[in-house]
Every structure is written in C-alpha cells, then in structure tokens.
Design an enzyme around this catalytic site. Structure first.
Site, PDB file in Angstrom:
ATOM      1  N   ASP A   1     -33.178  91.390   0.858  1.00 16.78           N
ATOM      2  CA  ASP A   1     -32.665  91.393  -0.511  1.00 16.78           C
ATOM      3  C   ASP A   1     -33.848  91.578  -1.455  1.00 16.78           C
ATOM      4  OD1 ASP A   1     -31.657  90.647  -3.091  1.00 16.78           O
ATOM      5  OD2 ASP A   1     -30.040  89.534  -2.135  1.00 16.78           O
TER       6      ASP A   1
ATOM      7  N   CYS B   1     -26.824  93.000  -5.858  1.00 15.00           N
ATOM      8  CA  CYS B   1     -26.529  92.551  -4.486  1.00 15.00           C
ATOM      9  C   CYS B   1     -25.191  93.033  -3.936  1.00 15.00           C
ATOM     10  CB  CYS B   1     -26.592  91.027  -4.429  1.00 15.00           C
ATOM     11  SG  CYS B   1     -28.199  90.352  -4.914  1.00 15.00           S
TER      12      CYS B   1
ATOM     13  N   LYS C   1     -27.042  86.543   5.112  1.00 17.21           N
ATOM     14  CA  LYS C   1     -26.418  86.995   3.870  1.00 17.21           C
ATOM     15  C   LYS C   1     -25.652  88.289   4.104  1.00 17.21           C
ATOM     16  CE  LYS C   1     -27.271  87.824  -1.032  1.00 17.21           C
ATOM     17  NZ  LYS C   1     -28.240  87.732  -2.140  1.00 17.21           N
TER      18      LYS C   1
ATOM     19  N   HIS D   1     -36.050 102.737 -24.353  1.00 15.71           N
ATOM     20  CA  HIS D   1     -34.661 103.175 -24.392  1.00 15.71           C
ATOM     21  C   HIS D   1     -33.795 101.974 -24.754  1.00 15.71           C
ATOM     22  CE1 HIS D   1     -30.710 104.501 -22.907  1.00 15.71           C
ATOM     23  NE2 HIS D   1     -31.179 105.740 -23.000  1.00 15.71           N
TER      24      HIS D   1
ATOM     25  N   ASP E   1     -30.877  95.763   0.058  1.00 19.53           N
ATOM     26  CA  ASP E   1     -29.778  96.107  -0.845  1.00 19.53           C
ATOM     27  C   ASP E   1     -30.276  96.811  -2.104  1.00 19.53           C
ATOM     28  OD1 ASP E   1     -31.007  93.826  -1.844  1.00 19.53           O
ATOM     29  OD2 ASP E   1     -29.154  92.703  -2.161  1.00 19.53           O
ATOM     30  N   HIS E   2     -31.456  96.444  -2.551  1.00 17.52           N
ATOM     31  CA  HIS E   2     -32.094  97.068  -3.731  1.00 17.52           C
ATOM     32  C   HIS E   2     -33.543  96.635  -3.738  1.00 17.52           C
ATOM     33  CE1 HIS E   2     -31.741  93.055  -5.397  1.00 17.52           C
ATOM     34  NE2 HIS E   2     -30.444  93.088  -5.149  1.00 17.52           N
TER      35      HIS E   2
END
Length: 536
Positions: free
Chosen positions: A48, A88, A136, A259, A321-322
C-alpha cells in the site's frame, strides 16, 4: 539480520539456477508434481503506497530493497506501471475486477465492488486452484472511516478545510527493532507458514494473495477519534537502509501558481504551511525506510517458496495499489495523478520468464486480472479493461499475441480533491482532465523533459492537448461520469444526514476537519445547504 538477508539471497539465486523438484524429469515426479508442472502457482504481494520509481534506477539507489532487486534480476520490471485510481479501495477494485473504476462505479473508499463480485481469484478457484487471501484486501464497499466518505461526498462544497494531520516523521524502537508494522509481519508470517506447510503437499496448484499496509503512513492520534494517517514511522534498523545523502528535496511551485485542484489538495492535506528542508528530508527518509520493511516481507515469501521447493514453479507479482507523494508537489499521501502517487511497482518472475527484463510498455492494475488467468490457462469470462502482460515478456516457447494498447487510464473521485480527475498516459505525454473538461483547466506534462511535472504545457501545445482529450473521451465519457459522481455524492450525503436526525450538527462538526470547522460552524453548514440546493 543483514547477514541473514545476504545468505537468503544467495540461496534464492541457487534455487532458480538449479532445477526444482517439479522441474526435474528424473526425480520420479508424483501426480501432484506432474499437475503443477503444467499449471503454475501464482503469488501476488500487494503493498500500500509504494512508489514504483523505487524499483529501478535511479530511485532504487536511495534505499536498499534487496528482494525487489532480486525479482528484477531474475524476472521483469515494468518501468511504466500505473494505478487505475490513486486511492486504496478503488485501485484494488480495478485490480480484482480487471475493469476501470467508472465501469464498476468504485467512486471512493466507501463505494467499490459488491460483496459477491466475481474476481480473478474466484475464477481460479472454480478452475481447480487452491486459493488463499491474507492481509489487506480492501476492494469491497462499506469500509473506511466516516470522515473519509463524508469528505468525498462534500468535495464540491464551497469551503476549504484541513482534513488530514500535518505529515510528521516518528522514530520508534532501536537498532534491533525489525518488526515495526506488526500487523503486516503477522500476516506475512502466516502466509510463509502456509506455504511451507501446505503448498508442497497440495494436489492442485495454488494462488496466494498477500496484502500489506506498508508503506502507508500510520494513524495520527492527535487528529482525534476520526484520525487520519499522516505519520511516517520507522525504526533505526530500517533507517540505516536509506542513503540520506541521496534524498532530494522536491521543488514546489509557489502556492499562487498551483493548479486550482492541487491547491485544494495541498490545503486539505494540511501541507500549505511552512516545512523546513530537514522536515521534508525526514518524511522522505522515513517513507523510504518503510518501503525497506515492506521489501523484507516480500523476502519472507520468496524464502518460503524456496523452502517448499516451489519457487521455480511459481509466478510471483510484486505491486502496490498506488504510490506516495512524500512531499512532492507540496503534498503527502496519494489522490493525485503526479508520478509519486500514480506510478506503482510491478515486478514479475516465474516459469520461463527470462531474467533482467526492463519493459517500458505502459501497463496498469487492470492488467492483473487477465494476466493471472492467462498464467493459469483460464479463459476470460467476459470483457475486461485490462490485457494479459504475458505477450510483453520474453517467455521461452511462448507464442506472441497482438499489440496491446499504448495508453493507460487512471481516474479519481474521492476525498482531498475537489473535482473528478482523469489521467491518460501515452508515450512521453501525461494528460490530466478535470470534471466536465471546462470548469478546471487541463494539464499536460512532457515526462521526457519534465520528470518533476512542474511545467504544464497544455496551453502551449493545443493540438497535442486536443488529440489526447479526444482519445480520453473515446475511452471514457468523463463529463458524464463526473456528473454521475456529483449526483451520487449529494444523494449519499442527504441519506446520511437524514439518518442522524438531531445529531447531525454535532457529528459533522467532529470529523477530521473539526479544528477548522469549529471556528465557524454556521458558515460551513450554510455552505452545505447552498450546495444541496443545486440540481440533483
């Protein structure tokens, strides 16, 4: 421990160089082994918040990651692998379903796949695999904190509130403290014990998934009952694995030049205040040390596969996941399309996979679903967004398939970002569109010349911007999806508010944003009322 890791790597090397029990035709293989020889085992270790850029140069020089390095040396590393949603639950929904998040309406950490959704592991089980999930998983609806979902529902409200704790670094234990994230170690130990005790005796191939929390930041108790996770925590043992002199302090745009969506994220993540260079370096160093601890858990799984004499017959995938921004773009956490947040690790090794491959083709997490089914020889039951990665690998004796798409899609609809966000990566270009395509300007980055993503060239290169936007709209009707998410958020908020009755005012004032909210509660309640008066 360092000596133990070195010995383990030497043993793992010799394991892959010599035939395993299942590979050797002259050992009198049993029916069980004969079955395994035709159908490989499959193991996925999913972390994760692991920044994929740490798995190849120059990022891999910053921290010692011996087991991801081992996988790279004995298999393939994908250099351009992305999450399909940088948070997640939606990212995991994409991985388990093989579909883009707008197709499964996985809008936020609370709204993802239904309980009975058919995943690739379900299909493997039906097709004769023994399956095991540990750690997880996090791809089903109904989980995560109340604050997390309310912040996602109210992201279009005209207010700006700090929703996360200020990111901090925390040192715990001493130079002998190896198991900092005890929950992950417990799950890893369970997986390793299962492999050693059961894997070698099964009468069928197996598929094992291990999900880790690391290197996700730890909860921050100072945030109260609805605490977030903004503490980067490790021990001196793991901090020794980090080359602090190689840690860079990322460049930031001035707040006034950011931005509009980035500014919102920086503020809600409590990063708009001053940070010293040492604070930033500490956060990044502690994050890298947390990655080193996660890498050691991967090593435990590889060791168990070796001990069970099935390493050579097993496809192993390491991914996340990222990623984690770790103070790049004046943010921590994920929820962004910048590389630190959206670029994930993807390493693959296994039977007939040639060593030391560096694959530049763009891939994303939706490709896991068709890839594992392809590994098992299981047919796809229906249309999915992903494609098998096996044709990209130098697999001995494997037929080559047709060309894969030359783009990847990522999208985000959750908290800490006040507009649905869509990223299309193609070639050197990263194109990011927001909401309906007109209420917030797009971004375009040339990653070949601007790896730090500080120079938005969308206005300077209108033809490239228009071409990528056309391609994006052919993949997803993003204005329509943004409208659907907007409507969902209002409906969910109204339902939740009505369920509270007279407790609404007290509950909403004590979520993660309580420090700012309680300074002017009537103003914020009125902002929500104004938002709700808009069209549903």
């Amino acid at each position: 421990m360092a000596c133990t890791l070195f010995i383990l790597l030497l043993i793992l090397d010799s394991t892959l160089q010599a035939p395993t029990r299942c590979q050797n035709e002259n050992t009198g293989t049993s029916p069980t082994n004969a079955t395994r020889r035709h159908r490989p085992n499959i193991v996925i270790v999913m972390t994760d918040s692991f920044d994929g850029r740490l798995t190849f140069g120059p990022g891999n020089l910053t921290v010692q990651l011996p087991f991801t390095n081992y996988m790279r040396e004995h298999g393939a590393v994908f250099l351009n692998s992305y999450t399909n949603s940088p948070i997640c639950c939606p990212s995991r929904a994409a991985m388990w379903s093989g579909k883009f998040v707008h197709l499964t309406e996985s809008w936020n950490n609370y709204k993802c796949l239904d309980e009975n959704y058919t995943t690739w592991m379900d299909l493997l089980q039906r097709d004769g695999y023994y399956t095991q999930k540990l750690g997880k998983v996090d791809y089903k609806s109904g989980d995560h904190s109340l604050s997390n979902r309310v912040e996602a529902w109210t992201r279009d409200v005209d207010f700006l509130l700090r929703q996360e704790g200020r990111p901090v670094a925390n040192l715990t234990g001493d130079t002998s403290t190896v198991k900092v994230m005890e929950e992950d170690w417990n799950e890893t130990d369970s997986a390793a014990r299962w492999i050693r005790s059961a894997a070698a005796t099964l009468s069928q191939p197996f598929a094992l998934y291990l999900g880790l929390n690391l290197p996700h930041p730890y909860p921050t108790p100072a945030m109260g009952e609805n605490k977030g996770a903004s503490t980067f925590q490790t021990s001196p043992y793991w901090l020794k694995k980090v080359s602090r002199q190689l840690i860079t302090v990322p460049k930031w745009l001035p707040l006034k030049e950011m931005h509009q969506v980035d500014y919102y994220s920086t503020y809600t993540k409590n990063c708009s205040w001053h940070f010293t260079q040492e604070e930033i370096k500490d956060i990044r160093a502690f994050y890298y040390a947390m990655c080193a601890e996660a890498d050691a858990m991967l090593g435990e799984i590889l060791s168990a596969l070796r001990d069970a004499k099935v390493l050579g017959d097993t496809f192993v995938i390491f991914t996340s996941d990222h990623g984690e921004l770790a103070m790049e773009h004046r943010q921590f956490y994920k929820m962004s399309m910048y590389e630190g947040s959206s670029h994930v690790p993807f390493l693959l090794m296994g039977p007939k996979v040639e060593a030391k491959q560096q694959i530049a083709h763009l891939i994303s997490l939706v490709d896991v679903y068709p890839t594992v089914l392809d590994m098992a020889g299981t047919s796809l039951p229906s249309r999915v967004s992903g494609h098998s990665l096996l044709p990209l690998l130098s697999l001995k004796d494997a037929p080559q398939a047709g060309p894969l798409p030359d783009w990847v899609l990522s999208e985000y609809h959750g908290c800490d970002v006040n507009a649905s966000t869509y990223m299309l990566r193609r070639g050197q270009w990263k194109y990011i569109a927001y909401a309906d395509g007109s209420s917030a300007p797009p971004q375009l980055f040339d990653l070949s010349a601007d790896q730090e993503e500080l120079h938005n060239v969308a206005a300077k290169l209108p033809s490239i911007t228009a071409s990528l936007d056309k391609l994006l709209r052919s993949v997803v009707n993003y204005p329509a999806v943004s409208k659907a998410v907007h409507q969902y958020n209002k409906q969910q908020f109204i339902s939740w508010r009505n369920s509270l009755g007279n407790n609404y005012t007290d509950v909403i004032a004590n979520l993660r944003w309580h420090t700012d909210w309680q300074k002017d509660p009537k103003n914020y309640e009125n902002a929500i009322k104004k938002w709700l008066q808009g069209d549903l």
